[in-house]
Design a protein around this motif. Structure first.
Motif, PDB file in Angstrom:
ATOM      1  N   HIS A  14      -1.663   3.383   0.182  1.00  0.00           N
ATOM      2  CA  HIS A  14      -2.353   2.095   0.143  1.00  0.00           C
ATOM      3  C   HIS A  14      -2.052   1.310   1.425  1.00  0.00           C
ATOM      4  O   HIS A  14      -2.224   1.856   2.516  1.00  0.00           O
ATOM      5  N   HIS A  56      -0.757 -10.980   2.023  1.00  0.00           N
ATOM      6  CA  HIS A  56      -1.427 -11.931   1.123  1.00  0.00           C
ATOM      7  C   HIS A  56      -0.924 -11.693  -0.294  1.00  0.00           C
ATOM      8  O   HIS A  56      -0.095 -10.814  -0.522  1.00  0.00           O
ATOM      9  N   ASP A  60      -1.596  -5.598  -5.279  1.00  0.00           N
ATOM     10  CA  ASP A  60      -1.461  -4.310  -4.590  1.00  0.00           C
ATOM     11  C   ASP A  60      -0.804  -4.466  -3.216  1.00  0.00           C
ATOM     12  O   ASP A  60      -0.717  -3.503  -2.453  1.00  0.00           O
ATOM     13  N   HIS A  61      -0.308  -5.681  -2.918  1.00  0.00           N
ATOM     14  CA  HIS A  61       0.412  -5.930  -1.654  1.00  0.00           C
ATOM     15  C   HIS A  61       1.792  -6.555  -1.866  1.00  0.00           C
ATOM     16  O   HIS A  61       2.620  -6.518  -0.965  1.00  0.00           O
ATOM     17  N   ASP A 151      -5.546  -7.011   4.362  1.00  0.00           N
ATOM     18  CA  ASP A 151      -6.887  -6.776   3.813  1.00  0.00           C
ATOM     19  C   ASP A 151      -7.843  -7.680   4.565  1.00  0.00           C
ATOM     20  O   ASP A 151      -7.631  -8.888   4.642  1.00  0.00           O
ATOM     21  N   HIS A 201      -5.273   1.603   3.097  1.00  0.00           N
ATOM     22  CA  HIS A 201      -6.125   0.986   2.070  1.00  0.00           C
ATOM     23  C   HIS A 201      -7.388   1.810   1.819  1.00  0.00           C
ATOM     24  O   HIS A 201      -8.496   1.279   1.766  1.00  0.00           O
TER      25      HIS A 201
END
Ligand code: NI
Ligand code: MN
Length: 236
Positions: A14, A56, A60-61, A151, A201
């Motif tokens: 990711h 951010h 998923d981060h 992202d 990603h």
């Protein structure tokens, strides 16, 4: 650079990336580990993660930011409101900065740069405002300049990031749907002018369909697109 003096960049699936400088500074960007379907099995982080950088507030981060920072005594670096949020969740040391600012993290100068994306942090009480989405430029002393875009879509001010910081290695999201895909990432490369692109990603979940092969077919000659798998490392 020779292997011993190289900065090591390891992809943990990711957008999660581990950066290790020759001087021994270990930086983990966007830790998504326990629930990351592409986390490399059996991979162990180094015994010390000095800094955790967050682009951010999406899960998923940041979902492993608190456990990693607590286990390693890491300092979490994020935009002001997100740093405050993880501090409230139990992170002891934080640096809450903002776009355009630079902090010196041992031998790495980390600059927070623009990204175009939403940013909210969700917990059992709802979704919280945690500032805007960002990317990071990492200038390693005597070494490469790295850019982790976080992202984002492609945006014109990536040209400024190229002009001001001259990153040689760009970690760009290419999966599409939540971020830019290969077509847009190829244009990002024209704006940023990196030597190497490390795609991130993509492939984690079914909607993230973009591939490094698609990107490689679209970039200008001279730009290398790494075909890496989670757990693999790149020497910059
Ligand atoms: Ni996101
Ligand atoms: Mn994401």
């Amino acid at each position: 650079m020779t292997a011993s003096s190289a900065t090591k960049i390891t992809w943990l699936g990711h957008a999660t990336v581990l950066v290790q400088t020759p001087k021994g500074t270990n930086i983990l960007i966007d830790p998504f580990i326990a629930h990351n379907p592409k986390h490399p099995q059996g991979f162990n982080l180094p015994s010390k993660i000095h800094y955790v950088l967050l682009s951010h507030g999406h899960g998923d981060h940041i979902s492993d930011a608190v456990p990693v920072a607590q286990k390693h005594g890491s300092t979490v670096v994020a935009i002001y409101e997100l740093a405050d949020y993880v501090a409230q969740k139990g992170v002891k040391e934080t640096i809450g900065m903002n776009l355009g600012g630079t902090v010196q993290l041992e031998d790495v100068a980390a600059t927070m740069v623009d990204a175009k994306h939403s940013s909210g942090a969700a917990d059992e009480k709802g979704t919280h405002y945690v500032g805007v989405a960002a990317g990071f430029v990492l200038e390693v002393a005597g070494g490469p300049v790295l850019y982790h875009a976080g992202d984002t879509c492609v945006f014109g001010d990536m040209k400024l990031i190229g002009e001001v910081y001259h990153p040689s290695v760009a970690m760009l999201p290419i999966g599409g749907f939540y971020t830019m895909g290969p077509k847009e990432a190829a244009h990002a490369c024209r704006l940023l002018a990196p030597k190497t692109v490390l795609p991130i990603h993509f492939g984690t979940f079914p909607p993230l369909k973009g591939t490094p092969e698609e990107l490689a077919a679209l970039v200008e000659p001279g730009v290398k697109v790494a075909r890496w798998k989670p757990g693999e490392e790149f020497a910059a």
